[in-house]
Write an enzyme that holds these catalytic residues in place. Structure first.
Site, mmCIF file in Angstrom:
data_model
loop_
_atom_site.group_PDB
_atom_site.id
_atom_site.type_symbol
_atom_site.label_atom_id
_atom_site.label_comp_id
_atom_site.label_asym_id
_atom_site.label_seq_id
_atom_site.Cartn_x
_atom_site.Cartn_y
_atom_site.Cartn_z
ATOM 1 C CE LYS A 1 -2.001 -1.075 3.904
ATOM 2 N NZ LYS A 1 -1.272 -2.337 4.226
ATOM 3 N NE ARG B 1 -4.629 -0.952 9.877
ATOM 4 C CZ ARG B 1 -3.520 -0.575 9.255
ATOM 5 N NH1 ARG B 1 -3.456 0.555 8.616
ATOM 6 N NH2 ARG B 1 -2.479 -1.356 9.287
ATOM 7 N NE ARG C 1 6.164 -0.151 10.125
ATOM 8 C CZ ARG C 1 5.041 -0.130 9.405
ATOM 9 N NH1 ARG C 1 5.004 0.525 8.255
ATOM 10 N NH2 ARG C 1 3.970 -0.761 9.814
ATOM 11 N NE ARG D 1 1.899 -4.620 11.190
ATOM 12 C CZ ARG D 1 2.983 -4.457 10.424
ATOM 13 N NH1 ARG D 1 4.157 -4.913 10.814
ATOM 14 N NH2 ARG D 1 2.882 -3.834 9.274
ATOM 15 N NE ARG E 1 7.837 -2.332 6.286
ATOM 16 C CZ ARG E 1 6.514 -2.180 6.450
ATOM 17 N NH1 ARG E 1 5.802 -1.604 5.502
ATOM 18 N NH2 ARG E 1 5.924 -2.628 7.528
HETATM 19 P P1 AP5 Z 1 4.902 -1.576 1.830
HETATM 20 O O1 AP5 Z 1 4.596 -0.772 0.616
HETATM 21 O O2 AP5 Z 1 5.630 -0.910 2.942
HETATM 22 O O3 AP5 Z 1 3.588 -2.339 2.356
HETATM 23 P P2 AP5 Z 1 2.331 -1.788 3.157
HETATM 24 O O4 AP5 Z 1 1.127 -2.462 2.626
HETATM 25 O O5 AP5 Z 1 2.320 -0.285 3.189
HETATM 26 O O6 AP5 Z 1 2.670 -2.399 4.574
HETATM 27 P P3 AP5 Z 1 2.564 -1.783 6.031
HETATM 28 O O7 AP5 Z 1 3.257 -2.781 6.936
HETATM 29 O O8 AP5 Z 1 3.091 -0.383 6.102
HETATM 30 O O9 AP5 Z 1 1.042 -1.799 6.246
HETATM 31 P P4 AP5 Z 1 0.295 -1.797 7.563
HETATM 32 O O10 AP5 Z 1 -1.054 -1.512 7.057
HETATM 33 O O11 AP5 Z 1 0.433 -2.957 8.455
HETATM 34 O O12 AP5 Z 1 1.066 -0.665 8.403
HETATM 35 P P5 AP5 Z 1 0.674 0.814 8.804
HETATM 36 O O13 AP5 Z 1 1.898 1.620 8.843
HETATM 37 O O14 AP5 Z 1 -0.497 1.287 8.034
HETATM 38 O O15 AP5 Z 1 5.741 -2.853 1.327
HETATM 39 C C1 AP5 Z 1 6.246 -3.808 2.271
HETATM 40 C C2 AP5 Z 1 7.630 -4.331 1.764
HETATM 41 O O16 AP5 Z 1 7.422 -5.050 0.544
HETATM 42 C C3 AP5 Z 1 8.640 -3.205 1.441
HETATM 43 O O17 AP5 Z 1 9.909 -3.641 1.788
HETATM 44 C C4 AP5 Z 1 8.517 -3.036 -0.082
HETATM 45 O O18 AP5 Z 1 9.729 -2.579 -0.656
HETATM 46 C C5 AP5 Z 1 8.157 -4.443 -0.535
HETATM 47 N N1 AP5 Z 1 7.265 -4.445 -1.687
HETATM 48 C C6 AP5 Z 1 6.233 -3.598 -1.936
HETATM 49 N N2 AP5 Z 1 5.616 -3.934 -3.098
HETATM 50 C C7 AP5 Z 1 6.264 -5.038 -3.562
HETATM 51 C C8 AP5 Z 1 6.078 -5.858 -4.707
HETATM 52 N N3 AP5 Z 1 5.114 -5.618 -5.609
HETATM 53 N N4 AP5 Z 1 6.912 -6.926 -4.875
HETATM 54 C C9 AP5 Z 1 7.902 -7.174 -3.963
HETATM 55 N N5 AP5 Z 1 8.134 -6.412 -2.861
HETATM 56 C C10 AP5 Z 1 7.309 -5.368 -2.662
HETATM 57 O O19 AP5 Z 1 0.121 0.572 10.308
HETATM 58 C C11 AP5 Z 1 1.004 0.258 11.379
HETATM 59 C C12 AP5 Z 1 0.215 0.252 12.680
HETATM 60 O O20 AP5 Z 1 -0.362 1.554 12.931
HETATM 61 C C13 AP5 Z 1 -0.981 -0.700 12.728
HETATM 62 O O21 AP5 Z 1 -0.599 -2.014 13.101
HETATM 63 C C14 AP5 Z 1 -1.879 -0.021 13.791
HETATM 64 O O22 AP5 Z 1 -1.390 -0.266 15.082
HETATM 65 C C15 AP5 Z 1 -1.681 1.450 13.485
HETATM 66 N N6 AP5 Z 1 -2.655 1.971 12.491
HETATM 67 C C16 AP5 Z 1 -2.371 2.458 11.247
HETATM 68 N N7 AP5 Z 1 -3.488 2.872 10.623
HETATM 69 C C17 AP5 Z 1 -4.512 2.639 11.503
HETATM 70 C C18 AP5 Z 1 -5.921 2.837 11.428
HETATM 71 N N8 AP5 Z 1 -6.504 3.352 10.322
HETATM 72 N N9 AP5 Z 1 -6.666 2.477 12.486
HETATM 73 C C19 AP5 Z 1 -6.112 1.975 13.602
HETATM 74 N N10 AP5 Z 1 -4.778 1.748 13.740
HETATM 75 C C20 AP5 Z 1 -3.979 2.077 12.693
#
Ligand code: AP5
Length: 219
Positions: free
Chosen positions: A13, A88, A160, A171, A127
């Site tokens: 994402k 979410r 992270r 998660r 990552r």
């Molecule tokens: P990346 O693009 O970083 O993936 P992502 O989907 O953004 O993963 P996240 O871990 O950031 O998502 P998340 O939703 O768990 O975390 P968030 O920060 O929102 O890609 C991942 C890896 O794969 C990278 O190394 C990249 O280079 C590689 N990659 C990407 N595309 C690829 C491809 N096509 N092929 C191969 N490799 C690839 O949330 C973190 C925490 O915050 C949550 O657990 C929660 O506690 C809190 N939080 C955040 N938002 C909310 C909300 N709305 N409500 C409540 N709590 C929330």
């Protein structure tokens, strides 16, 4: 253009949202980044948020909705936004509908990035992120030119805390329990578009652009 990128942790994402936002000149709003900024600031809100993020649990809806409400009201968000990691929960999706309605606009599309669970775990384990510019790398799939160093600004890359295997498992379970119901929520509203997120990043980006061209033609 107001777009939500939906998908499990590691689906890509952030990677795709950043490209999409740069390409269309609209802001990339990632609730994960907003929450990590709150944690880094060390204020009361940050201390409260930290306990959820480090366990891999969702931060309460009202906290997240208040942050998004402030961000959506900023002038740069008026022409469009890419929302990453929000909504979410169904309560957040309803809250987003209300916020957009109050601003006199609506959501155009929700892109669901589908990736198999084994691949998600591999992606999160490898990552590396730049703490200054937020660029995301992967030690195998998207390595920086110099290992451990950001290509853009030369900062040392970090991993992270919530990418530890036990937190990643939590998660993924939280996604299945609390976020996956959004697939039906948005499908029922005719907004859901599924993209195969297991392809190369460039192929995923092209598939998203194809979807969005179709959406724009329909309106
Ligand atoms: P990346 O693009 O970083 O993936 P992502 O989907 O953004 O993963 P996240 O871990 O950031 O998502 P998340 O939703 O768990 O975390 P968030 O920060 O929102 O890609 C991942 C890896 O794969 C990278 O190394 C990249 O280079 C590689 N990659 C990407 N595309 C690829 C491809 N096509 N092929 C191969 N490799 C690839 O949330 C973190 C925490 O915050 C949550 O657990 C929660 O506690 C809190 N939080 C955040 N938002 C909310 C909300 N709305 N409500 C409540 N709590 C929330």
């Amino acid at each position: 253009m107001r777009v939500v990128l939906l998908g499990p942790p590691g689906a890509g994402k952030g990677t795709q949202a950043r490209r999409l936002a740069e390409r269309h000149g609209i802001p990339h709003i990632a609730t994960g980044d907003l929450l990590r900024e709150a944690v880094a600031s060390g204020n009361d809100l940050g201390r409260q948020v930290r306990t959820y993020v480090e366990r891999g649990e969702l931060v309460p809806d009202e906290v997240v909705l208040a942050l998004v409400k402030d961000r959506l009201r900023k002038p740069d968000a008026q022409a469009g936004v890419v929302l990453d990691g929000f909504p979410r929960t169904v309560a957040q999706a309803r809250g987003l509908d209300r916020l957009l309605c109050n601003l006199g606009c609506r959501l155009d599309a929700v892109i669901l990035l589908e990736v198999a669970e084994e691949a998600l775990v591999r992606r999160l384990a490898g990552r590396w992120t730049c703490p200054v510019c937020g660029r995301v790398f992967h030690e195998l799939y998207h390595p920086p030119r110099t290992p451990g160093v950001c290509d853009v600004d030369g900062t040392s890359l970090t991993q992270r805390e919530d990418d530890r295997p036990e937190t990643v498992r939590r998660r993924l379970a939280v996604y299945a329990e609390q976020t996956a119901p959004l697939v039906e929520y948005y499908r029922a509203r005719g907004l859901l578009h599924v993209v195969d997120g297991s392809q190369e990043p460039q192929a995923v980006a092209e598939a998203i652009e194809t979807v969005l061209r179709r959406v724009v033609e329909v309106f």
